[in-house]
Design a protein around this motif. Structure first.
Motif, mmCIF file in Angstrom:
data_model
loop_
_atom_site.group_PDB
_atom_site.id
_atom_site.type_symbol
_atom_site.label_atom_id
_atom_site.label_comp_id
_atom_site.label_asym_id
_atom_site.label_seq_id
_atom_site.Cartn_x
_atom_site.Cartn_y
_atom_site.Cartn_z
ATOM 1 N N GLN A 1 60.541 94.474 93.293
ATOM 2 C CA GLN A 1 59.022 95.647 93.565
ATOM 3 C C GLN A 1 59.090 95.235 95.470
ATOM 4 N N MET A 2 59.281 94.727 95.782
ATOM 5 C CA MET A 2 59.906 94.272 97.228
ATOM 6 C C MET A 2 60.717 94.954 97.878
ATOM 7 N N VAL A 3 61.935 95.006 96.690
ATOM 8 C CA VAL A 3 62.968 96.095 97.407
ATOM 9 C C VAL A 3 62.974 97.773 97.233
ATOM 10 N N HIS A 4 62.031 97.666 95.815
ATOM 11 C CA HIS A 4 62.194 99.407 95.791
ATOM 12 C C HIS A 4 60.992 99.589 97.355
ATOM 13 N N ASP A 5 60.010 98.839 97.328
ATOM 14 C CA ASP A 5 58.986 100.029 98.162
ATOM 15 C C ASP A 5 59.493 99.934 100.041
ATOM 16 N N VAL A 6 60.711 98.470 100.150
ATOM 17 C CA VAL A 6 61.135 99.076 101.362
ATOM 18 C C VAL A 6 62.473 99.957 101.689
ATOM 19 N N ARG A 7 62.886 100.077 100.262
ATOM 20 C CA ARG A 7 63.999 100.766 99.910
ATOM 21 C C ARG A 7 63.714 101.907 99.889
ATOM 22 N N MET A 8 62.315 102.164 99.790
ATOM 23 C CA MET A 8 61.490 103.783 100.313
ATOM 24 C C MET A 8 61.124 103.402 101.287
ATOM 25 N N LEU A 9 61.017 102.769 102.701
ATOM 26 C CA LEU A 9 60.109 103.089 103.103
ATOM 27 C C LEU A 9 61.567 103.410 104.297
ATOM 28 N N LEU A 10 62.678 103.033 103.973
ATOM 29 C CA LEU A 10 64.037 102.991 104.718
ATOM 30 C C LEU A 10 64.455 104.184 104.576
ATOM 31 N N ARG A 11 64.327 104.747 103.250
ATOM 32 C CA ARG A 11 64.925 106.117 103.184
ATOM 33 C C ARG A 11 63.785 107.333 103.594
ATOM 34 N N ASP A 12 62.631 107.102 103.830
ATOM 35 C CA ASP A 12 61.592 107.583 104.988
ATOM 36 C C ASP A 12 62.337 107.574 106.187
ATOM 37 N N ILE A 13 62.300 106.839 106.484
ATOM 38 C CA ILE A 13 62.639 106.404 108.073
ATOM 39 C C ILE A 13 63.842 107.250 108.493
ATOM 40 N N THR A 14 65.024 107.940 107.383
ATOM 41 C CA THR A 14 65.908 108.250 107.135
ATOM 42 C C THR A 14 66.091 109.623 106.938
ATOM 43 N N ASP A 15 64.637 109.759 106.999
ATOM 44 C CA ASP A 15 64.289 111.389 106.552
ATOM 45 C C ASP A 15 65.305 112.134 104.767
ATOM 46 N N ARG A 16 64.989 111.350 104.190
ATOM 47 C CA ARG A 16 65.285 110.944 102.802
ATOM 48 C C ARG A 16 64.440 111.748 101.684
ATOM 49 N N THR A 17 64.410 111.799 100.520
ATOM 50 C CA THR A 17 63.101 111.672 99.829
ATOM 51 C C THR A 17 62.672 110.694 99.557
ATOM 52 N N PRO A 18 61.579 109.841 98.878
ATOM 53 C CA PRO A 18 61.196 108.882 98.796
ATOM 54 C C PRO A 18 62.493 108.193 97.403
ATOM 55 N N GLN A 19 62.533 108.702 96.545
ATOM 56 C CA GLN A 19 62.933 108.551 95.386
ATOM 57 C C GLN A 19 64.383 109.575 95.360
ATOM 58 N N PRO A 20 65.567 109.144 94.923
ATOM 59 C CA PRO A 20 66.723 109.280 94.760
ATOM 60 C C PRO A 20 67.044 110.409 93.952
ATOM 61 N N ARG A 21 67.686 111.201 94.015
ATOM 62 C CA ARG A 21 68.248 111.826 92.545
ATOM 63 C C ARG A 21 69.958 111.848 92.487
ATOM 64 N N ALA A 22 70.494 110.615 93.617
ATOM 65 C CA ALA A 22 72.097 111.248 93.273
ATOM 66 C C ALA A 22 72.199 108.855 92.816
ATOM 67 N N VAL A 23 73.235 108.884 92.541
ATOM 68 C CA VAL A 23 72.938 106.850 92.175
ATOM 69 C C VAL A 23 74.986 107.260 91.931
ATOM 70 N N ILE A 24 75.191 105.413 92.702
ATOM 71 C CA ILE A 24 77.005 105.182 92.255
ATOM 72 C C ILE A 24 76.350 103.886 91.341
#
Length: 268
Positions: free
Chosen positions: A81-104
């Motif tokens: 849960q910590m990983v997912h929360d920080v991931r969303m925070l970092l995406r917000d900092i870089t002006d990305r949507t909270p959740q991705p539409r593409a993955v690798i």
């Protein structure tokens, strides 16, 4: 516990951030004999150095305390849960949507050891007996899902499990998954489509010479490279596959917490 700090120890700023996730009961609970921060530092030492559980240094809590608390954290899902929360925070900092539409999606094979040999398999392509770690990351390289299988299991057979887990943690936002040439085929495509996404195969150029940086794929390869900073994740030393998968989330949590705190300090 008073001792000289190890390089792997958590900083004060990082501990202030991660402690609320890791505190499953009151810090002053009568059944707690060791500081939760010291237990966390014991786990971080093990991950960084690759030490066996039973050979943790004497100036951290006993190995069985560190192991049992680690299992509690993993089973409670607080590290993930910590990983997912920080991931969303970092995406917000870089002006990305909270959740991705593409993955690798990609995988790597870890050499087995006597501890993990009972569930290992032989990878004929890499000529290695071990376990395969299947990773899914977003386009920034942040971890979404981990699946561990014997090395003789086909990568394409794990598409359904990864696609399901990806959609669970993102809220069904993922539309496309970039994969390598080992994952195409009707069945993997159908497995991905059943979970609302499609597979996009990243192929090697027809004519190549030397090292070639593949579009999209380099992001997950970079994540694998960062994992090698944690010597415990260089081989499969765990008796239980779920522990190996969970330790990948712990390693990513350590990296993300350090990065997030550094960004907060810079912006303040």
């Amino acid at each position: 516990m008073t001792r000289k700090a190890y390089p792997s120890d958590v900083s004060d700023e990082e501990w202030a951030f991660v402690a609320p996730y890791l505190t499953l009961m009151d810090e002053a609970a009568p059944q707690r004999n060791y500081s939760l921060r010291d237990v966390s530092n014991g786990l971080r030492y093990l991950l960084r150095t690759g030490a066996p559980w039973r050979m943790l240094p004497n100036d951290v809590p006993p190995w069985h305390v560190v192991y049992q608390q680690t299992q509690r954290w993993l089973k409670a899902g607080v590290v993930e849960q910590m990983v997912h929360d920080v991931r969303m925070l970092l995406r917000d900092i870089t002006d990305r949507t909270p959740q991705p539409r593409a993955v690798i999606v990609d995988s790597r094979t870890l050499q087995s050891t006597p501890e993990s040999g009972g569930r290992a398999g032989y990878d004929g392509h890499k000529r290695r007996n071990g376990s395969t770690v299947h990773l899914a990351v977003d386009t920034l390289g942040q971890l979404l899902a981990v699946v561990v299988t014997p090395a003789n299991d086909q990568d394409r057979a794990q598409v359904a499990a990864l696609a399901q887990r990806i959609q669970e943690v993102t809220g069904d936002t993922v539309e496309v998954a970039f994969v390598d040439q080992g994952d195409p085929g009707e069945q993997p495509a159908a497995d991905a489509a059943a979970h609302g996404s499609r597979l996009a195969v990243v192929t090697l150029p027809t004519a190549k010479r030397g090292f070639v940086l593949l579009p999209r794929r380099w992001v997950v390869e970079r994540r694998f490279a960062w994992m090698t900073r944690f010597r415990r994740l260089v081989r499969d030393d765990e008796r239980v596959a779920a522990t190996l998968a969970g330790l990948h989330f712990v390693a990513v949590a350590i990296l993300l917490a350090h990065r997030f705190v550094a960004l907060m300090v810079q912006s303040s």
